[in-house]
Design an enzyme around this catalytic site. Sequence first.
Site, PDB file in Angstrom:
ATOM      1  N   ARG A 190       0.825  -1.212   0.000  1.00 14.76           N
ATOM      2  CA  ARG A 190       0.000   0.000   0.000  1.00 14.76           C
ATOM      3  C   ARG A 190       0.861   1.263   0.000  1.00 14.76           C
ATOM      4  O   ARG A 190       0.525   2.264   0.663  1.00 14.76           O
ATOM      5  CB  ARG A 190      -0.941   0.026   1.202  1.00 14.76           C
ATOM      6  CG  ARG A 190      -1.879  -1.132   1.272  1.00 14.76           C
ATOM      7  CD  ARG A 190      -2.939  -1.110   0.159  1.00 14.76           C
ATOM      8  NE  ARG A 190      -3.816  -2.243   0.307  1.00 14.76           N
ATOM      9  CZ  ARG A 190      -3.618  -3.414  -0.297  1.00 14.76           C
ATOM     10  NH1 ARG A 190      -2.594  -3.597  -1.127  1.00 14.76           N
ATOM     11  NH2 ARG A 190      -4.461  -4.412  -0.093  1.00 14.76           N
ATOM     12  N   SER A 239      -9.918   0.501   4.324  1.00 12.21           N
ATOM     13  CA  SER A 239      -9.185   0.084   5.527  1.00 12.21           C
ATOM     14  C   SER A 239      -8.467   1.276   6.150  1.00 12.21           C
ATOM     15  O   SER A 239      -7.804   2.037   5.453  1.00 12.21           O
ATOM     16  CB  SER A 239      -8.137  -0.978   5.170  1.00 12.21           C
ATOM     17  OG  SER A 239      -8.804  -2.163   4.783  1.00 12.21           O
ATOM     18  N   GLU A 309      -3.264   3.197   6.875  1.00 15.25           N
ATOM     19  CA  GLU A 309      -3.257   2.923   5.439  1.00 15.25           C
ATOM     20  C   GLU A 309      -3.771   4.166   4.704  1.00 15.25           C
ATOM     21  O   GLU A 309      -3.249   4.556   3.674  1.00 15.25           O
ATOM     22  CB  GLU A 309      -4.150   1.716   5.111  1.00 15.25           C
ATOM     23  CG  GLU A 309      -4.222   1.464   3.612  1.00 15.25           C
ATOM     24  CD  GLU A 309      -4.770   0.092   3.254  1.00 15.25           C
ATOM     25  OE1 GLU A 309      -4.526  -0.869   3.994  1.00 15.25           O
ATOM     26  OE2 GLU A 309      -5.445   0.003   2.210  1.00 15.25           O
TER      27      GLU A 309
HETATM   28  C1  LIG Z   1     -15.224   1.145   0.336  1.00 18.99           C
HETATM   29  C2  LIG Z   1     -13.738   1.190   0.036  1.00 18.99           C
HETATM   30  C3  LIG Z   1     -13.047   0.016  -0.221  1.00 18.99           C
HETATM   31  C4  LIG Z   1     -11.674   0.030  -0.494  1.00 18.99           C
HETATM   32  N1  LIG Z   1     -11.021  -1.162  -0.752  1.00 18.99           N
HETATM   33  C5  LIG Z   1      -9.703  -1.142  -1.047  1.00 18.99           C
HETATM   34  C6  LIG Z   1      -9.011  -2.362  -1.355  1.00 18.99           C
HETATM   35  O1  LIG Z   1      -9.571  -3.452  -1.391  1.00 18.99           O
HETATM   36  N2  LIG Z   1      -7.684  -2.282  -1.624  1.00 18.99           N
HETATM   37  C7  LIG Z   1      -7.011  -1.100  -1.629  1.00 18.99           C
HETATM   38  O2  LIG Z   1      -5.787  -1.100  -1.897  1.00 18.99           O
HETATM   39  N3  LIG Z   1      -7.645   0.063  -1.344  1.00 18.99           N
HETATM   40  C8  LIG Z   1      -8.965   0.090  -1.061  1.00 18.99           C
HETATM   41  N4  LIG Z   1      -9.602   1.266  -0.768  1.00 18.99           N
HETATM   42  C9  LIG Z   1      -8.844   2.526  -0.744  1.00 18.99           C
HETATM   43  C10 LIG Z   1      -8.837   3.279  -2.086  1.00 18.99           C
HETATM   44  O3  LIG Z   1      -9.923   2.849  -2.887  1.00 18.99           O
HETATM   45  C11 LIG Z   1      -7.527   3.058  -2.847  1.00 18.99           C
HETATM   46  O4  LIG Z   1      -6.421   3.485  -2.096  1.00 18.99           O
HETATM   47  C12 LIG Z   1      -7.532   3.780  -4.193  1.00 18.99           C
HETATM   48  O5  LIG Z   1      -6.423   3.357  -4.940  1.00 18.99           O
HETATM   49  C13 LIG Z   1      -7.505   5.301  -4.033  1.00 18.99           C
HETATM   50  O6  LIG Z   1      -7.695   5.877  -5.310  1.00 18.99           O
HETATM   51  P1  LIG Z   1      -8.199   7.394  -5.418  1.00 18.99           P
HETATM   52  O7  LIG Z   1      -8.206   7.761  -6.862  1.00 18.99           O
HETATM   53  O8  LIG Z   1      -9.469   7.582  -4.718  1.00 18.99           O
HETATM   54  O9  LIG Z   1      -6.991   8.150  -4.689  1.00 18.99           O
HETATM   55  P2  LIG Z   1      -7.031   9.358  -3.619  1.00 18.99           P
HETATM   56  O10 LIG Z   1      -7.692   8.887  -2.374  1.00 18.99           O
HETATM   57  O11 LIG Z   1      -7.597  10.582  -4.253  1.00 18.99           O
HETATM   58  O12 LIG Z   1      -5.498   9.559  -3.362  1.00 18.99           O
HETATM   59  C14 LIG Z   1      -4.744   8.564  -2.688  1.00 18.99           C
HETATM   60  C15 LIG Z   1      -3.266   9.000  -2.698  1.00 18.99           C
HETATM   61  O13 LIG Z   1      -2.793   8.990  -4.037  1.00 18.99           O
HETATM   62  C16 LIG Z   1      -2.251  10.257  -4.392  1.00 18.99           C
HETATM   63  N5  LIG Z   1      -2.570  10.475  -5.814  1.00 18.99           N
HETATM   64  C17 LIG Z   1      -3.793  10.478  -6.395  1.00 18.99           C
HETATM   65  N6  LIG Z   1      -3.667  10.649  -7.727  1.00 18.99           N
HETATM   66  C18 LIG Z   1      -2.345  10.781  -7.983  1.00 18.99           C
HETATM   67  C19 LIG Z   1      -1.573  10.984  -9.169  1.00 18.99           C
HETATM   68  N7  LIG Z   1      -2.143  11.121 -10.371  1.00 18.99           N
HETATM   69  N8  LIG Z   1      -0.227  11.071  -9.056  1.00 18.99           N
HETATM   70  C20 LIG Z   1       0.378  10.934  -7.844  1.00 18.99           C
HETATM   71  N9  LIG Z   1      -0.289  10.737  -6.687  1.00 18.99           N
HETATM   72  C21 LIG Z   1      -1.630  10.658  -6.767  1.00 18.99           C
HETATM   73  C22 LIG Z   1      -2.952  11.259  -3.468  1.00 18.99           C
HETATM   74  O14 LIG Z   1      -2.159  12.421  -3.297  1.00 18.99           O
HETATM   75  C23 LIG Z   1      -3.063  10.442  -2.188  1.00 18.99           C
HETATM   76  O15 LIG Z   1      -1.855  10.475  -1.470  1.00 18.99           O
HETATM   77  C24 LIG Z   1     -10.974   1.269  -0.510  1.00 18.99           C
HETATM   78  C25 LIG Z   1     -11.684   2.471  -0.266  1.00 18.99           C
HETATM   79  C26 LIG Z   1     -13.046   2.440  -0.012  1.00 18.99           C
HETATM   80  C27 LIG Z   1     -13.764   3.745   0.225  1.00 18.99           C
END
Ligand SMILES: Cc1cc2nc3c(=O)[nH]c(=O)nc-3n(C[C@H](O)[C@H](O)[C@H](O)COP(=O)(O)OP(=O)(O)OC[C@H]3O[C@@H](n4cnc5c(N)ncnc54)[C@H](O)[C@@H]3O)c2cc1C
Length: 321
Positions: A190, A239, A309
């Site tokens: 992660r 998580s 996380e």
């Molecule tokens: C219901 C639920 C279930 C989930 N299940 C999982 C799971 O099974 N496994 C898992 O790993 N995660 C899970 N997550 C967490 C989340 O979905 C992941 O971490 C996902 O990859 C985040 O993507 P996001 O676009 O929303 O990123 P954001 O939350 O917007 O950003 C996350 C991080 O990435 C950085 N970031 C975003 N875009 C860029 C970019 N273009 N360049 C550089 N940095 C960037 C941001 O600055 C931040 O630090 C879950 C979340 C929820 C709400």
Amino acid sequence: MRGIKPDPGAPADRGSLEKAAAEICAEVQGRCLLSEPLSRHTSFGVGGPAAIYVYPADKAALSKLLMLCHDRSLAVLIIGYGNNLLVSDDGFAGCVVDLSSALNGMAVEGNRLTAGAGVMLNDVIRCTADHGLTGMERLAGIPGGVGGGMSMNCGAFGAHISDHLAELEVMNPNGEFMTLAGSGIEFGYRSAPGLADKVVLQAVFQLDGDRMDNVNRLIDETVAERRRRNVMTLPSAGSTFKNPRGFSAARLLEQVGAKGMRMGGVEVSPLHANFIVNSGGGTAEDIVALISKLREKVYKRFNIDLKLELRAVGFDYEIDA
Ligand SMILES: Cc1cc2nc3c(=O)[nH]c(=O)nc-3n(C[C@H](O)[C@H](O)[C@H](O)COP(=O)(O)OP(=O)(O)OC[C@H]3O[C@@H](n4cnc5c(N)ncnc54)[C@H](O)[C@@H]3O)c2cc1C
């Protein structure tokens, strides 16, 4: 909660922030919002205002924006779909960069799939099914985009988004482009230490060919398994804590009676001890207080210090010390 760690590079005063905001809005092509509530952009539904919130129109606009922020020592937060962010109630005293409208192209050539940072991961997975490409099915159902996924090295059921990464196009904080070979980037659990300070623009995945019905079956099974494990109807960020080596964070939390524990408007999901949910009107402060309480309980009972996380943003103290 221990230690003090202000956002790096945030301008000292409101005057310089307002000046920087005016310059950015005038010079960068794209939509520019001032004092935009981040609660509108996070899955938790919490977070105060971003001083500046920009949707750069394209890569050139992004490059210009990053250079302007860099020159003015303005703190930058790249946001994807906000599914892994805990933003403070005070918001973010800098520039939030949203790539969802600029970098949303996807293409398939043979077994190579190219996706912009703003493409939703679930659309990528749907596309692999449509083209009979296997390798990413176990990521089905993870909310968020390709950029956020790469930055988090998101994953599930033993698969990670970095597993089939062939190439990544990124931009440095000073606005320079570069292409990195997937095999040369350091990824962790992660986390993506090799991408620290880099903006992800586009990922190329090298996949294997398979029958479309096989790919579809594995996707459907994955989504069904996720539904069975955690029915999520309330706002959350997935998580809260990473699994400590050799342990399940959810299991440790369950054993200290975390499920259903409340703090203000938030609670630990009664269905999943590692999920904090906003059950109505919760604030970032409520979430931080509940995180503290949970860490304390696990530390007292098991001598294990749970690490976050989710990513905390805009706090003037270190949550994950
Ligand atoms: C219901 C639920 C279930 C989930 N299940 C999982 C799971 O099974 N496994 C898992 O790993 N995660 C899970 N997550 C967490 C989340 O979905 C992941 O971490 C996902 O990859 C985040 O993507 P996001 O676009 O929303 O990123 P954001 O939350 O917007 O950003 C996350 C991080 O990435 C950085 N970031 C975003 N875009 C860029 C970019 N273009 N360049 C550089 N940095 C960037 C941001 O600055 C931040 O630090 C879950 C979340 C929820 C709400």
